[in-house]
Design an enzyme around this catalytic site. Structure first.
Site, PDB file in Angstrom:
ATOM      1  N   SER A  46       2.684   3.595  62.804  1.00 49.92           N
ATOM      2  CA  SER A  46       1.668   4.603  61.771  1.00 49.92           C
ATOM      3  C   SER A  46       0.741   5.386  62.101  1.00 49.92           C
ATOM      4  O   SER A  46       0.327   4.608  62.961  1.00 49.92           O
ATOM      5  CB  SER A  46       2.284   3.613  61.100  1.00 49.92           C
ATOM      6  OG  SER A  46       1.359   3.915  59.923  1.00 49.92           O
TER       7      SER A  46
ATOM      8  N   TYR B 132      -0.413  -4.266  55.487  1.00 48.56           N
ATOM      9  CA  TYR B 132       0.763  -3.100  56.390  1.00 48.56           C
ATOM     10  C   TYR B 132       0.303  -2.604  57.687  1.00 48.56           C
ATOM     11  O   TYR B 132       0.497  -2.803  59.015  1.00 48.56           O
ATOM     12  CB  TYR B 132       1.206  -2.564  55.060  1.00 48.56           C
ATOM     13  CG  TYR B 132       1.816  -0.907  55.758  1.00 48.56           C
ATOM     14  CD1 TYR B 132       2.775  -0.613  56.200  1.00 48.56           C
ATOM     15  CD2 TYR B 132       1.195  -0.133  56.387  1.00 48.56           C
ATOM     16  CE1 TYR B 132       4.201  -0.075  56.702  1.00 48.56           C
ATOM     17  CE2 TYR B 132       1.662   1.452  56.836  1.00 48.56           C
ATOM     18  CZ  TYR B 132       3.304   0.947  56.958  1.00 48.56           C
ATOM     19  OH  TYR B 132       4.099   2.334  57.078  1.00 48.56           O
TER      20      TYR B 132
END
Length: 207
Positions: A84, A97
């Site tokens: 990500s 996250y």
């Protein structure tokens, strides 16, 4: 087949089933994920453990089981991590996250070094703002992110696009295109690379 990537036995069963069905293994994409958007003081141990179990531990278990087959085959192969932009970018209300994604990003580098002698390439893709077609955004992440940034949830994809250099919304097929290129013959001599698929986010440029 369905598998819980936090369970080593289920992961091994999935790899075994793939080898039995197709006669071998060529490519693994670590794409299992989930996210809970919370600031530090609201993030529980259970939140932290869940996200790290699925993404950091899960991709480790999948890569370990896959690498065993790839090395034994002696034919090389590819492992790709869907990491990500958040592995690099320090965004708000995202501690668990983003930390798990940073773990995945470094697994790419570590395994590229370890598996290179066997001809196995390990690379990563760093998407951002994949709202349409995303299970993570549909399961509440989109609503949380929209609240964080103060925009309507239905406008979140457009909001992400407008903060990028190219002003383009990122779709699932753009991420798939990066995987296709990374695992094809054009980049046969590339390993340990992270490809941004974020329409250009300058704070997430790799340095």
């Amino acid at each position: 087949m369905r598998a819980n990537v936090t369970d080593a036995a289920q992961v091994q069963a999935a790899i075994d089933a793939a080898v039995l069905a197709f006669g071998g293994l060529d490519l693994v994409v670590n794409n299992a994920g989930l996210s809970l958007s919370k600031p530090l003081h609201e993030t529980t141990e259970a939140d932290w453990d869940l996200q790290h179990d699925v993404m950091a531990k899960g991709s480790f278990l999948v890569s370990k089981a896959a690498a065993r087959v790839l090395v034994e085959q002696g034919l090389g192969g590819d492992i790709v991590y869907i990491s990500s932009k958040n592995a690099v970018f320090a965004g708000p209300n995202n501690i668990a996250y983003s930390a798990a994604k940073a773990d995945q990003a470094h697994q790419v580098r570590l395994l590229a070094v370890e598996l290179g002698e066997h001809g196995v390439r390990v690379n990563g893709v760093n998407p951002d703002g994949v709202v349409r077609g995303s299970g993570i955004f549909a399961s509440g992440w989109g609503a949380d992110r929209a609240r964080t940034y103060g925009v309507p949830e239905e406008d979140l994809g457009r909001f992400y696009a407008q903060r990028t250099i190219l002003k383009r919304e990122v779709l699932p097929e753009h991420v798939a295109n990066a995987v296709f290129v990374l695992t094809g013959p054009e980049l046969s001599h590339t390993t340990g690379l992270h490809v941004p698929v974020d329409a250009g986010v300058a704070p997430a440029f790799l340095r």
